[in-house]
Design an enzyme around this catalytic site. Structure first.
Site, PDB file in Angstrom:
ATOM      1  N   ASP A  51       1.358  -1.080   4.863  1.00 57.00           N
ATOM      2  CA  ASP A  51       1.246   0.092   5.762  1.00 57.00           C
ATOM      3  C   ASP A  51      -0.416   0.236   5.312  1.00 57.00           C
ATOM      4  O   ASP A  51      -0.923   1.241   4.420  1.00 57.00           O
ATOM      5  CB  ASP A  51       1.860   1.265   5.238  1.00 57.00           C
ATOM      6  CG  ASP A  51       1.770   2.392   5.980  1.00 57.00           C
ATOM      7  OD1 ASP A  51       1.473   2.354   7.209  1.00 57.00           O
ATOM      8  OD2 ASP A  51       2.049   3.621   5.436  1.00 57.00           O
ATOM      9  N   CYS A  63      -1.961   4.064  11.057  1.00 58.13           N
ATOM     10  CA  CYS A  63      -1.808   5.244  11.858  1.00 58.13           C
ATOM     11  C   CYS A  63      -3.285   5.564  12.664  1.00 58.13           C
ATOM     12  O   CYS A  63      -3.733   6.637  12.494  1.00 58.13           O
ATOM     13  CB  CYS A  63      -1.507   6.515  10.801  1.00 58.13           C
ATOM     14  SG  CYS A  63      -2.662   7.036   9.455  1.00 58.13           S
ATOM     15  N   CYS A 122       1.026  -1.141  -0.046  1.00 64.11           N
ATOM     16  CA  CYS A 122      -0.003  -0.096  -0.116  1.00 64.11           C
ATOM     17  C   CYS A 122       0.965   1.137   0.201  1.00 64.11           C
ATOM     18  O   CYS A 122       1.278   1.799   1.116  1.00 64.11           O
ATOM     19  CB  CYS A 122      -0.827   0.056   1.374  1.00 64.11           C
ATOM     20  SG  CYS A 122      -1.572  -1.755   1.605  1.00 64.11           S
ATOM     21  N   ALA A 123       1.413   1.590  -1.070  1.00 65.69           N
ATOM     22  CA  ALA A 123       2.665   2.345  -1.152  1.00 65.69           C
ATOM     23  C   ALA A 123       2.519   3.874  -1.403  1.00 65.69           C
ATOM     24  O   ALA A 123       3.438   4.627  -0.978  1.00 65.69           O
ATOM     25  CB  ALA A 123       3.521   1.995  -2.224  1.00 65.69           C
ATOM     26  N   ALA A 124       1.424   4.393  -2.024  1.00 65.07           N
ATOM     27  CA  ALA A 124       1.291   5.719  -2.290  1.00 65.07           C
ATOM     28  C   ALA A 124       1.042   6.452  -0.965  1.00 65.07           C
ATOM     29  O   ALA A 124       0.395   6.221  -0.027  1.00 65.07           O
ATOM     30  CB  ALA A 124      -0.149   6.065  -3.232  1.00 65.07           C
ATOM     31  N   PRO A 125       1.591   7.852  -0.793  1.00 63.68           N
ATOM     32  CA  PRO A 125       2.423   8.505  -1.929  1.00 63.68           C
ATOM     33  C   PRO A 125       3.851   8.220  -1.819  1.00 63.68           C
ATOM     34  O   PRO A 125       4.599   8.808  -2.462  1.00 63.68           O
ATOM     35  CB  PRO A 125       2.135   9.808  -1.287  1.00 63.68           C
ATOM     36  CG  PRO A 125       1.860   9.855   0.278  1.00 63.68           C
ATOM     37  CD  PRO A 125       1.180   8.644   0.248  1.00 63.68           C
ATOM     38  N   GLY A 126       4.242   7.102  -0.905  1.00 61.57           N
ATOM     39  CA  GLY A 126       5.817   6.658  -0.837  1.00 61.57           C
ATOM     40  C   GLY A 126       6.626   7.170   0.003  1.00 61.57           C
ATOM     41  O   GLY A 126       7.879   6.696  -0.072  1.00 61.57           O
ATOM     42  N   GLY A 127       6.099   7.417   1.123  1.00 61.05           N
ATOM     43  CA  GLY A 127       6.850   7.481   2.571  1.00 61.05           C
ATOM     44  C   GLY A 127       7.829   6.258   2.612  1.00 61.05           C
ATOM     45  O   GLY A 127       9.035   6.462   2.819  1.00 61.05           O
ATOM     46  N   LYS A 128       6.941   5.071   2.834  1.00 60.51           N
ATOM     47  CA  LYS A 128       7.582   4.070   3.367  1.00 60.51           C
ATOM     48  C   LYS A 128       8.736   3.654   2.338  1.00 60.51           C
ATOM     49  O   LYS A 128       9.577   2.847   2.335  1.00 60.51           O
ATOM     50  CB  LYS A 128       6.596   2.750   3.615  1.00 60.51           C
ATOM     51  CG  LYS A 128       5.565   3.340   4.766  1.00 60.51           C
ATOM     52  CD  LYS A 128       6.179   3.323   6.024  1.00 60.51           C
ATOM     53  CE  LYS A 128       5.049   3.804   6.919  1.00 60.51           C
ATOM     54  NZ  LYS A 128       4.280   5.101   6.700  1.00 60.51           N
TER      55      LYS A 128
END
Ligand code: SAM
Length: 457
Positions: A180, A233, A112-118
């Site tokens: 995430d 979160c 679950c990647a967007a916006p790309g923090g992890k």
């Protein structure tokens, strides 16, 4: 804005929850700013335009800033020198470092990647022979994921746009999967009061169901002994410890115990039934927003997958095309392929993994290098931001004001520059391309990325 009463009621008895402290903190209006530096692009934090900063204790490249700068007006953000990320989320680094003593040659999926923090963080935590697949199911959100990963500039990755269940159709297993998960967002109450308006018990319930579905869909794609790192979160136990219980009841798995420095004030929690471990970060105990993380190691045997024959087919670049591109890239990049008339470069591990991903919708793989207009090579914007760009490429270094003009896609007047393609740099880092002609120069910054914010620093 009021903290929802139902939320307070639901939190009673949650591990580490301190109602009075939490409410007082939210009322104080105090905010925390943090960034994570891209150490492959910038090794010395003194090069950042933030003179005052302090270290995020659980993240090697994380820094707190005393106040919120106008990030948009900092060319270094656009050069991928750092990512603006909430500090608690950087706790992921502890799981990666403590659980994986060997980080080479792995396959990592950020589901679950967007916006790309992890994803940008994961990319920094692993060496280049480990491939990162960054997936986002919502099509409109893949664009921002792509932008952030291109700016980060690492070519050892693949970006996909799929539902988690689609990964079962692919013939591959991952060593590490990060989920995430989409959640009810209470962890963001302090930073984003709108999250309080949107919060409801029904939302928590709905998110819990969705989290279980996502985990059930992706669990078969994890290698035996591999790690699935789950995070939210949300403070709600239904989305945190109850999910830990659900995983431990349904799958052969155990949770990881992480070593915590007591000064961090991270809370270790136990799931009510199976006593699985999780980690809670609360804004009234540390400098960061609300975050929960648990890491599951897969036990038992993984079902062997059917080997598929229909691997992704890539057209090899011609000798001439490879010759044309050589001077633009560092020697490390070995494979050159054509995807819809555009040349991409990738190393062997990305190529191998790409083949196994054939049933998925692949948005990008490796680094996009450029395309040909007749005999002329037009370099891609991704190449300007890539860590694989050759150091020998002609460059134009811009100062603050002109760099912002460039990022606004305005015309820039240069007294002397080498004719032809030039990399525009700021503090030595690539921002994009400019083509210098005899009496003008063309700004090739992507229209959709140009900054619209006016006013100086
Ligand atoms: N990992 C990201 C980061 O660090 O920047 C944040 C991820 S956000 C918490 C959750 C993501 O899951 C969103 O991008 C959302 O679009 C995506 N999502 C929503 N529904 C989903 C589903 N059913 N399956 C997988 N992902 C989903």
């Amino acid at each position: 804005l009021k903290i929802p009463a139902a939320f307070i009621k639901q939190m009673t008895g949650a591990p580490g929850w301190r109602e009075a402290d939490f409410c007082a903190l939210l009322e104080s209006g105090e905010q925390v700013q943090s960034i994570r530096m891209n150490q492959r692009k910038m090794s010395d934090p003194d090069q950042l335009n933030f003179k005052e900063r302090s270290a995020v204790p659980w993240a090697s490249a994380g820094f707190y800033l005393p106040e919120r700068p106008k990030y948009t007006l900092d060319p270094l953000l656009h050069a991928g020198a750092y990512y603006v990320q909430e500090a608690s989320s950087m706790f992921l680094e502890q799981a990666i470092h403590q659980l994986l003593s060997q980080k080479n040659g792995l396959r990592v999926l950020d589901l679950c990647a967007a916006p790309g923090g992890k994803s940008t963080h994961l990319r920094s935590l692993f060496p280049d022979d480990t491939v990162l697949v960054s997936n986002e199911v919502i099509k409109s959100r893949v664009t921002i994921l792509e932008e952030n990963l291109l700016k980060w500039g690492n070519s050892h990755q693949i970006i996909t746009n799929n539902d988690p269940r689609d990964f079962r159709k692919a013939d591959l297993l991952f060593d590490v999967i990060v989920v995430d998960a989409p959640c009810s967002g209470s962890g963001l109450f302090r930073r984003d009061p709108k999250a309080m308006e949107e919060w409801s018990e029904e939302l928590v319930e709905l998110c819990g169901q969705r989290q279980k579905r996502i985990l059930a869909d992706i669990w078969p794609c994890l290698k035996e002994n591999g790690w699935l790192i789950y995070s939210t979160c949300s403070y709600s136990m239904q989305e945190d410890e109850s999910i830990v219980d659900w995983v431990l009841s349904g799958f052969e798995a155990g949770t990881a115990k992480l070593q915590l420095d007591p000064s961090w004030n991270v809370i270790e929690s136990e799931s009510p039934v199976k006593k699985g471990l999780g980690y809670r970060l609360y804004p009234d105990r540390l400098m960061g927003e609300g975050f929960f993380l648990a890491a599951f190691q897969k036990g038992g045997e993984t079902e062997k997958k059917q080997i598929r024959k229909n691997r992704v087919k890539l057209e090899k670049a011609t000798k001439q095309q490879i010759e044309d591109i050589r001077e633009w890239v560092k020697p490390g990049l070995s494979g050159f392929y054509m995807l819809n008339d555009v040349m991409v470069g990738m190393g062997e591990p990305v190529l191998e993994l790409l083949g196994d991903l054939s049933p998925l919708y692949i948005r990008r793989a490796g680094v996009t290098l450029g395309k040909w207009a007749g005999k002329q090579l037009l370099p891609d914007h991704a190449l300007a931001l890539s860590q694989d760009l050759s150091a020998a490429i002609s460059r134009i270094e811009l100062q603050d004001t002109t760099a912002l003009q460039y990022l606004r896609k305005e015309e820039i007047h240069l007294d002397s520059a080498k004719p032809g393609w030039n990399l525009v740099t700021y503090k030595g880092l690539g921002l994009g391309w400019m083509k210098v002609l005899p009496n003008r120069s063309n700004n090739y910054y992507p229209k959709e990325w140009r900054i619209l914010m006016q006013s100086g620093r």
